[in-house]
Structure formats: C-alpha cells, structure tokens
Design an enzyme around this catalytic site. Sequence first.
Site, PDB file in Angstrom:
ATOM      1  N   LEU D 221       2.520 -11.577  12.846  1.00 52.23           N
ATOM      2  CA  LEU D 221       1.141 -11.656  13.330  1.00 52.23           C
ATOM      3  C   LEU D 221       1.059 -11.574  14.858  1.00 52.23           C
ATOM      4  O   LEU D 221       1.662 -12.373  15.569  1.00 52.23           O
ATOM      5  CB  LEU D 221       0.513 -12.984  12.865  1.00 52.23           C
ATOM      6  CG  LEU D 221      -0.947 -13.197  13.263  1.00 52.23           C
ATOM      7  CD1 LEU D 221      -1.855 -12.188  12.600  1.00 52.23           C
ATOM      8  CD2 LEU D 221      -1.376 -14.608  12.936  1.00 52.23           C
ATOM      9  N   ASP D 222       0.283 -10.614  15.363  1.00 48.07           N
ATOM     10  CA  ASP D 222       0.026 -10.462  16.805  1.00 48.07           C
ATOM     11  C   ASP D 222       1.287 -10.184  17.616  1.00 48.07           C
ATOM     12  O   ASP D 222       1.303 -10.384  18.828  1.00 48.07           O
ATOM     13  CB  ASP D 222      -0.701 -11.708  17.380  1.00 48.07           C
ATOM     14  CG  ASP D 222      -2.040 -11.950  16.716  1.00 48.07           C
ATOM     15  OD1 ASP D 222      -2.639 -10.980  16.219  1.00 48.07           O
ATOM     16  OD2 ASP D 222      -2.484 -13.105  16.676  1.00 48.07           O
ATOM     17  N   GLU D 223       2.334  -9.716  16.957  1.00 45.34           N
ATOM     18  CA  GLU D 223       3.602  -9.498  17.659  1.00 45.34           C
ATOM     19  C   GLU D 223       3.994  -8.024  17.742  1.00 45.34           C
ATOM     20  O   GLU D 223       5.065  -7.688  18.244  1.00 45.34           O
ATOM     21  CB  GLU D 223       4.736 -10.270  16.949  1.00 45.34           C
ATOM     22  CG  GLU D 223       4.602 -11.783  16.967  1.00 45.34           C
ATOM     23  CD  GLU D 223       4.987 -12.393  18.305  1.00 45.34           C
ATOM     24  OE1 GLU D 223       5.289 -11.641  19.237  1.00 45.34           O
ATOM     25  OE2 GLU D 223       4.958 -13.636  18.396  1.00 45.34           O
TER      26      GLU D 223
END
Lengths: 277, 277, 277, 277
Positions: D221-223
């Site tokens: 997530l969000d990486e």
Amino acid sequence: MNNHILLIDCPDQKGLIYNITKILADNNLNIVKNDEFVDKSAKHFFMRTEFSGKFEAENILTELKEALPETVNIRLNPKAKKDIVVFATKEHHCLGDLLLRYAYDELNANILAVISNHNALQPLVAKFGIPFHYISHENKTRSEHEQATLKALQIYNPEYLVLAKYMRILNPEFVNLFPRRIINIHHSFLPAFIGAKPYKQAFTRGVKIIGATAHFVTSDLDEGPIIAQNVIQVNHRYSAADMSRAGKDVEKIVLARALKLVFQDRVFIYGNKTVIF
Amino acid sequence: MNNHILLIDCPDQKGLIYNITKILADNNLNIVKNDEFVDKSAKHFFMRTEFSGKFEAENILTELKEALPETVNIRLNPKAKKDIVVFATKEHHCLGDLLLRYAYDELNANILAVISNHNALQPLVAKFGIPFHYISHENKTRSEHEQATLKALQIYNPEYLVLAKYMRILNPEFVNLFPRRIINIHHSFLPAFIGAKPYKQAFTRGVKIIGATAHFVTSDLDEGPIIAQNVIQVNHRYSAADMSRAGKDVEKIVLARALKLVFQDRVFIYGNKTVIF
Amino acid sequence: MNNHILLIDCPDQKGLIYNITKILADNNLNIVKNDEFVDKSAKHFFMRTEFSGKFEAENILTELKEALPETVNIRLNPKAKKDIVVFATKEHHCLGDLLLRYAYDELNANILAVISNHNALQPLVAKFGIPFHYISHENKTRSEHEQATLKALQIYNPEYLVLAKYMRILNPEFVNLFPRRIINIHHSFLPAFIGAKPYKQAFTRGVKIIGATAHFVTSDLDEGPIIAQNVIQVNHRYSAADMSRAGKDVEKIVLARALKLVFQDRVFIYGNKTVIF
Amino acid sequence: MNNHILLIDCPDQKGLIYNITKILADNNLNIVKNDEFVDKSAKHFFMRTEFSGKFEAENILTELKEALPETVNIRLNPKAKKDIVVFATKEHHCLGDLLLRYAYDELNANILAVISNHNALQPLVAKFGIPFHYISHENKTRSEHEQATLKALQIYNPEYLVLAKYMRILNPEFVNLFPRRIINIHHSFLPAFIGAKPYKQAFTRGVKIIGATAHFVTSDLDEGPIIAQNVIQVNHRYSAADMSRAGKDVEKIVLARALKLVFQDRVFIYGNKTVIF
C-alpha cells in the site's frame, strides 16, 4: 461557515481596532476570525472580521459610522453567493474547471450564463445546463459587439464578469460599466508579456519560468489590480505550443484561486493594488 | 567526476548522433552520460557527452570535424575550473555566498579577485584572503571608470566576470570585450521590471510574486540570454524594503545555480537563448 | 522597527481582542500591526501586537492579567536580540550562511559561540571572530559528551541553541534543559525520512521532491513542532549524493527563515504545533 | 506528433547508443528526439527515441535484438492512445478533470468506463456519455467486491486502471492482475502520511506543506514507484478540512501530469523507481 462578515477600510487613525471591537462586544457579538492591515505608505486601514451572534444591521452600521472616520467604507454581510457571467472564447480549460466547481457548489457563485464570441464551447456549457450566448464579433465594430454583449447581460444583472480566457480587448466604456467587477486571467506572470500571445513572447525571450495572473480589469490593458499569480518552470525543450499547453493548468488554478478569494469577500482593492485576507 | 566532456552544436542534419557516437565507439570510449536537443524552429543540433577512456584530442577533433557540418562548434574538455572575477557594490549576500562556496571548493571556479565601486565589502573579502580592488566611480565618466576596471582585470585574465549585485550599467564597449562571458543576477523575474529598482517597481505594481534572473550580459540592458530564474510568493504586507530583503535569498541561490550550470559546461548559448543540459 | 511587541495566548473566550485593545487604547498606545488566531479545535487564542507609545510595563501587565483568563501567557517586549550558540558537525553551508547573516546584523541574534564535535569548521568560524569549541564525541558516552557540551554552554547562557546540521542525537535529559529553545534543521520534508541519512532514504524510495524542515527539538527525534519547510523537485538523474548537494541550499534557506521567525517573536508553540504570524 | 517511438532498457554496456543509432541510420530513419540515462548503481541503460521515416517493424526489432544484450526490453510504437478505466468513489475533482481533458482529446487515452463503489458521481459521468458502473462494496467481502469489479472490467479490457481518488484498498490478488498498469493518486507527499486520512495526519503533525503523489500501485500500500509529486504551502490557519480542500487542486494536476507522462510512453519502471523522459 455561517458567520457574519464585516469589511472596513478607512484612513488610518489611533484606536480603530478598539473602536470596532468595542461595538461588537457591546452588542454581545463574538469575533471568530479577525484580520487587519495598515498600508503605511497610504496611511490606510483595512479590517475583515468574521463574527457570530444576533444583531440589527442598521444599528451596527450606525454605531460604526459614528465611531469611524467619515470616509470609511463598510460592507456588512455582502451577498454570500455572487451572481456571475463567464466570458470565454474557444479554450475550454478555465471555463470547464469553473463549470465543474459550480456543479458541485464549490464556487461561492451562481454562473447565470456563459457568453462567447465563438460557439465552440456551446456543447460543454450545455452539459451543465447553463445558458450559452454566442455573440460573434464578426462584421461588427468593437463597440457594436459590446453593445450586443451588454444586451445579453441585461437579462442577468450579474455582480461579476469573469473573463475565462476571453480573447477580446474591452473598450474602456464597457469596462467602466463594471468597475472592480470584471476579473480576468492573463496567461503570463504580469507585468511580463502584456498584450497578445504571451507564450509566444515567452518562448522568444527564452524565459525559464512561465505563469498566469488573475486581476481586476481596468481601462488599462493588463494593468489592473493583481489578485493571484503563479508560475511553473520550463526549459529549452518547450516550444511556444508546449508552453501554452503546460500553462493551461496554471491558468485554471490561478483563476479559481482568485475567484475564491473575491467571492469569499477576502479582497480589498485600494489604488491599483489588492489587500487579501 | 573525471569524465571527459564533449560539447557540439551545429545545423541539424540526419545521423548526427550516430556519427558522433561512432567516432567515440571506434576510439573505444565509453559514453557515461549523453544529452541532445534539436531546436526545431532554428534547425540547430546540440549535444553534450560525458565519456570515459583514453584518447588523443587532436585525432578525435579531426574525426569529428570531418564527420560533421562545416559550421560546427566543438568544445572538448573545456578547462574544468574556470578563472573568474566577481564584481559587487555594497550588498554582501551574493558575494558572501560565492565566497563560502569557493572556500569549500564547490564553485567549479577560482575567484581570482573581487572588484567593487565601493569599499564596503572589503572586510568580507579579506576574511577569505582574496584580492579586493576598490575602484570608485566617483568623479569618473562611465568610460573612465571602465578603463580603470579593465586595467585591474588585466592582472587576472579571467574567463568569466560575475556581476554579484554590481549596481553599475556597463557600456557596450566593455561588454563586447567579454562576449558571453559576463553573468549577471538581476533582482526580478525578467522580462518584468527591467532596469533600476525592480523591487520598488514590483511594490508599486502590486505583484504577488517576486523573483530573480541570472543571465548573460549583452549590450542590451537586462536583455541577454537567461540561464536560471526563480520566484517567491509575496503579499500586501511586503513593503518594497521587505521584498528586497526576502528577494536576497532567491538572488543568491539563482546566481549560484546559474554559475554551477555554466561552470560545469552545461550551457549552450544560441541566439538570445540558452540550451541547458 | 522600534515598536513594542506584545504576545498573548490563552483559552479562547468572548471579547479578548476588545479587552486587549482597550487597555492599549486607554494607555494611549497605537497599534501598528496586529495578528490574531483562534485554534478552534483547541479553543485557544493567540495574538501578536506591535504598538508604539510610552508606557509602564508593570501597569500594562497588571491590567492585562486582570482582564484576561488566569492561564494566560503574556510576553511583553521580549529581548530584541537573542543570544544563541550554534552547533555544527562538518558541513559548512548552514553555519556559513548564519555567520554571514550575523556578520551583517541580519539575524536578530548574537552568535556567542559555535560548538562542534569535529574541528573541521574551526577555520570558518575563526574568520568571523567567534569562539569555537571543539568537543569531540570520541571515547565518550553520549551523556559524557553532553556533559562536556553543557560545561561549555555555561559560559554563554544562551537563550537558543541552533543545530545547524549537528549530526548528533541528543538525550532527552539534555533536550529537557532547553525546552522550546533548541531549533534543528532536518534534511527532509518531515515526517518523511525521519532519522539518519534522509537523502539516501529519498533516493531509495525514488521520490520526485526532496526538502528540509526546521523544527523545535523535543525528546522525540524529529517529532518536534515544525517552524518552516520547503522542497525542490528532483528526478531519476539525482544520485543520493546529488540530492544531498542540491538539498543544501534548501536547508540553509529554511533554517534561516525559521530563525528569523523565531527571533522576531512571531512564533507561538502550542502542543506539538506552531502558530506563526 | 506522428513520430515513431522506440523505448529500450537493458543492462548497461559500452556502445549502446552507437549500436542503436546505427540501426536507425542504416535504415535511413531520422532521430527527432533522443533521451538516455544510465542508472549507475543498477548498471542499467534506458533510452527513448522519437524518429521519423518508413520502416518494417519486424526488421528493426530483429536488428535491435541482435545488437543488444539478451535481456533487453524493447517497445516499438506502443499504442498511441491507451484504453483506460477510471475508478472513483465520491470525490469529483480528479475524475471531472480527466473527463474534461478526455472530452477535448487531451488525455492520450480513451476512457472506456468509470467504476465506482458509490453512485454519487453517476450524473457527472453521464454528462460525458461514458458508461458508469456502480459496484457497491456494501455487504460484500473485499474479494467479492473485487470479483464484481473484474467482471465489469472484462467488457473493456483496459490497458490501464486509473484510481482517481478511489477510496478502497486493493487486494494483492487484484493488483497482480494488472502489473504496472494501475496508477493511483495519493493525497500526501509520500512517503509521508501513508494510509488513511493523510490530511488529518498532516493537520495533527502541524506540517507547513501538503502535497500529492501519483504512483504505480503494487501490493504494498502506497509503496509503488512514484511518477509525479507536488506540494503547496499551508499554515496554522488550515484545518484538516481546509487542507483537504486546498489539496484537491494539487491532486488533480499531479494525477493529470502523471497520466500524460505514462500515456506518452515517457515512463520506465525499474525496481521500485521510475525513469521519466
């Protein structure tokens, strides 16, 4: 935000904040937000107050006028939602952005109509169910064209005219009918590149930044009080057309920011400048 | 960074990158970094290559000249560290910033001397052990003053003159002695506010951004090729003096960035523009 | 700017501005500049006033305390020029920038001394005639090193400690001796890249912006109240070392901006945040 | 822009530019624009070429594969206009901006459909005559919801999924079906404020900048690899809601910029980073 709004500007003198806040306090009103500024070179005082509580407008105004200099300007609770007419030509980005914000009630304004000297944008405006007036400038003098425009405007009686990339120069006679009520977006960081084709000028000059300026329109082209400006970096890889494309996003955001400030009654005009709270 | 540097610009034609990289490959040289650009309106080609390996400069140059258009400009391994003289007047921020960078060898240049028409900055320059020439302009014509300046410059024979807030207009005769070799920092986002007192002009115009521009000096005041620009936001609370104070940080950073680009041989000048890799 | 400065913060209640400005008006004092803010979630009021005129500090303070909530914080005319000690390690850019500003009296502070855990910056500090204390951390525990540092600080009794790229983590015991009085520059846009080697972290994460943050130091590493932040654009061509180089200019400008705000008494700390006028 | 586009990435080795440009020159093709980059830490080469002229794709590809390392990735003339499906939830600003750009053919993409877990945006999408799929997540597990989504997607077979403020976390199983083909806009300057309610987090932390990040979606997530980021300045006067409002303009511009880069085939993904020409 259902606070009341009070805007005052007058020649500066001692005790102004005290005098104004005393009247609010005596009337049992509560200041929620307050901004003041004194222009030292002009010796002029500006104040914007948001307050809550119940009051009789007439009483407050009378008390304020008694306590403040004779030449004071007072605006108490200006109309919360402004009536506007948007002018455009062929470019859709500023107009489209405003229509979207209006559709979701984020504009603090009612778009009563769109007026254009071309009919290219009619389908876009139609999507949003807003009257569109196609008033061609062809085979008309500038004055004749503006007369036709004024006739269309009569239906709406707007408080502000928003020039959203309206590619027409306005006669002073037209501008003077709407003093401090016409807002334009110019596609350069003024005062650089006044006049026509600023991106072409920017390309020729080889600048490393381009920008946009939202300003009130006066009878001097591109010389009116500036409300908001922003820029983006460019480089030698940008043709004039690339600059124009890249600049569109700056233009629409700067115009929207300026309208938000004006329509939230945060902007004072003084001389050829703005004071913005 | 001990790579070799090759800079080429010439009229554009088919196969230029291939022709150039072939010569490097045939000589068993390895391209580490490569940038090209074609100015389509000018039909001109620019290329900057960093490469590693051993070679005979004469051979490479001969091969390149044979393979490329007759009017080609080639620079192979320009002097890595430029000899410069810095000009200043009374303001210390740009000069001080350059002296600090020089003291820590971050400038890609040797500051041979500082020349000023005032002696206010002498103590600062003395801290860094660099010759300081105070050449007053008082009781001299512009030409006489420039003759005195040229005399001081003769000692140093600098490759570049850096005008770090040098508040003197230079005669075209002086400028023409150092074509493309004088770099100035102007305290506005050019072409806005050409000439004297740009912050005063910016204050009067009521702009919401101010900026700085580093550019090569030509005989047209503030009209030379732009190298770097940046801006900061201001508002009605800024007096002209506040703008001047706030602008200093932009000025010094923009000048330092421009010098870095020029001194790392990343800048081509073409007409009145720069191509920067 | 020889105005008086009054800073007040207290729980919000009705009539605060009126009560404060009444006391100033009753004492025949003239407000030159005024800023207020109410943090609605915290129900806390902040006000900073610049005023002119003659007064007895004791009287004004008594009147203010009587008129305002019991838990009010009042600062009247804090010392105009702060006494500070600057901490640094090996990097010169922030320290050098502060020394230059101090040399030209642009810092609103007296740099009493520089303390470093290395002696690399001694020659730079010597140029400006300021005491330099080299206190090596080698062969010392963190506590021992901080004890030695405290001993050096005793000579100076500074109001603020400025960590200008001081590459040491401070024990809470040390930090708690200087509550709200230590200002640090961190080389990332916090809260991204807390801790060591933020540019290395930024490179690894592949971000397109890097930045710097000036903040008050608390016992939680990199978690204290933020004063100022800024960023610059980067791209895939930047190595971690390139980012570090490019970031230095942001670091020094952000630190200088933060110090200016704090030393001009424009900063309130409330909880873990700052209110800045 | 009717040039051909060639994208190559492979392990770095000597002579790559020469080998590639030789093939183009031998085939009588003219390079119009060229960009290369070598990631030194990864020892990987990237090149994007725009060229003009007539050629047999098969021949060129065969010649390139022969001349380049075995593990090379070659894309020759990727589809000029990408087929995409846009995902949204309730917020209109990113979706509306994309619809406007698409209506004027400025997106380098065909929006085949819009999918949402709410029906709030149906009227907006209807204005633009694009299929709208309301797939509620209520009373469904995350997997069930994604299965329903996949079913809708089958009709369209899009090349890219664009998450235009889609407020749902995607299972790795879903993400892995579209490797490097899902683009998200996150409303913070990543890696700060990963996860839910970044503006709330930003408000609590008291930051002085907020921002937005467009990135490819991976199972972390969000990486995922970052494509574009930008920020704006905020201050203590911004509530979390104010930040959210102010952030919307950054979000929509950053997302549009990222899509432009990806859809013009300017973006290479390598590891967890992007190389963008």
